[in-house]
Motif scaffolding. Sequence first.
Motif, mmCIF file in Angstrom:
data_model
loop_
_atom_site.group_PDB
_atom_site.id
_atom_site.type_symbol
_atom_site.label_atom_id
_atom_site.label_comp_id
_atom_site.label_asym_id
_atom_site.label_seq_id
_atom_site.Cartn_x
_atom_site.Cartn_y
_atom_site.Cartn_z
ATOM 1 N N VAL A 48 1.188 -1.419 0.078
ATOM 2 C CA VAL A 48 0.066 0.036 -0.319
ATOM 3 C C VAL A 48 1.054 1.477 -0.170
ATOM 4 O O VAL A 48 0.274 2.133 -0.576
ATOM 5 N N ASN A 49 1.884 1.385 0.088
ATOM 6 C CA ASN A 49 2.568 2.223 0.569
ATOM 7 C C ASN A 49 3.823 2.079 0.424
ATOM 8 O O ASN A 49 4.849 2.743 0.916
ATOM 9 N N TYR A 75 5.369 4.841 -6.082
ATOM 10 C CA TYR A 75 4.919 4.086 -5.411
ATOM 11 C C TYR A 75 4.896 2.290 -6.604
ATOM 12 O O TYR A 75 5.329 2.725 -7.967
ATOM 13 N N ASP A 130 -12.525 -6.329 -2.716
ATOM 14 C CA ASP A 130 -13.524 -5.677 -1.933
ATOM 15 C C ASP A 130 -14.546 -6.503 -1.786
ATOM 16 O O ASP A 130 -15.605 -6.011 -0.664
ATOM 17 N N TYR A 169 -9.171 0.299 6.120
ATOM 18 C CA TYR A 169 -8.832 0.810 4.738
ATOM 19 C C TYR A 169 -9.505 -1.135 3.992
ATOM 20 O O TYR A 169 -9.184 -2.015 4.248
ATOM 21 N N THR A 218 -9.174 -1.564 -2.764
ATOM 22 C CA THR A 218 -9.675 0.229 -4.031
ATOM 23 C C THR A 218 -8.416 0.705 -3.761
ATOM 24 O O THR A 218 -7.925 1.523 -3.812
ATOM 25 N N THR A 219 -7.596 0.612 -2.092
ATOM 26 C CA THR A 219 -6.353 1.567 -1.558
ATOM 27 C C THR A 219 -5.533 1.416 -2.832
ATOM 28 O O THR A 219 -5.078 2.459 -3.423
ATOM 29 N N GLN A 237 -6.193 3.379 -5.864
ATOM 30 C CA GLN A 237 -5.981 4.671 -5.961
ATOM 31 C C GLN A 237 -4.143 4.871 -5.494
ATOM 32 O O GLN A 237 -4.290 5.525 -6.323
ATOM 33 N N ARG A 238 -3.400 3.767 -5.583
ATOM 34 C CA ARG A 238 -1.824 3.965 -5.895
ATOM 35 C C ARG A 238 -1.714 3.851 -6.911
ATOM 36 O O ARG A 238 -0.358 4.239 -7.272
#
Length: 229
Positions: free
Chosen positions: A141-142, A150, A162, A176, A180-181, A184-185
């Motif tokens: 994610v990060n 990323y 999801d 979260y 989805t996350t 977004q990345r």
Amino acid sequence: MTSTIKPVLCVVTSHPIRGDSGEPTGFAMVELTHPLEVFDKAGIPYEIASIRGGHPPIDFFDLSDPANEHYWKDKDFRNALADSLILKDLDPSRYSAVFFAGGHGTMWDFADNEAVKTVIRRIWEAGGIVSAVCHGPAALVNATLSDGSYLVAGKQLACFTDEEEAEVNYTHVVPYLLATTLTQRGALHQTAPNWSENVVTDGRLITGQNPASAHRVGQAIVDQLTTKR
């Protein structure tokens, strides 16, 4: 000989509780044992680490699963699990690949952990494999590269969807939504019907959607490591 391949670093969560629900969680045992079965068959070494070290919490402890039963009866595995390495103390250059097993606990201690981000960046930028299954892609994610981008941006991947999260009624428990996350990345999320096997390989990024995908994630890792030689 595969014995000259550097070990695969297998990382599990140290987080024991599903958020505010109070329910116990941890790593999904099948998501560790099924890849290990493939690594052992191929003669590829591995080491087990967790965020905090020591015995990680286990979720989905199902000894009717043959791989789970086999490893739980194996003294060496039990010892390695009980004394799991502390991730931040490890030298990423020692490993050919990193594999992040899933389990809901990962949603609380993977994404923001500095050691997770460092291990991913260093193994990836050294030409190694980064892999994960189910909720294990929370580690991505990060995760950023040295240029700040990323790692997942523009790459195809699979993770717990999801829709699967909704089916197990944890949509409002997890901090979260993973798919989805990651989208977004900039990830190109590849879905399959709930609980069906789905493994996506995009170069050296290997990911699987759910527990049913764990074995084939392990096989994809082995295929790349042995093909490189």
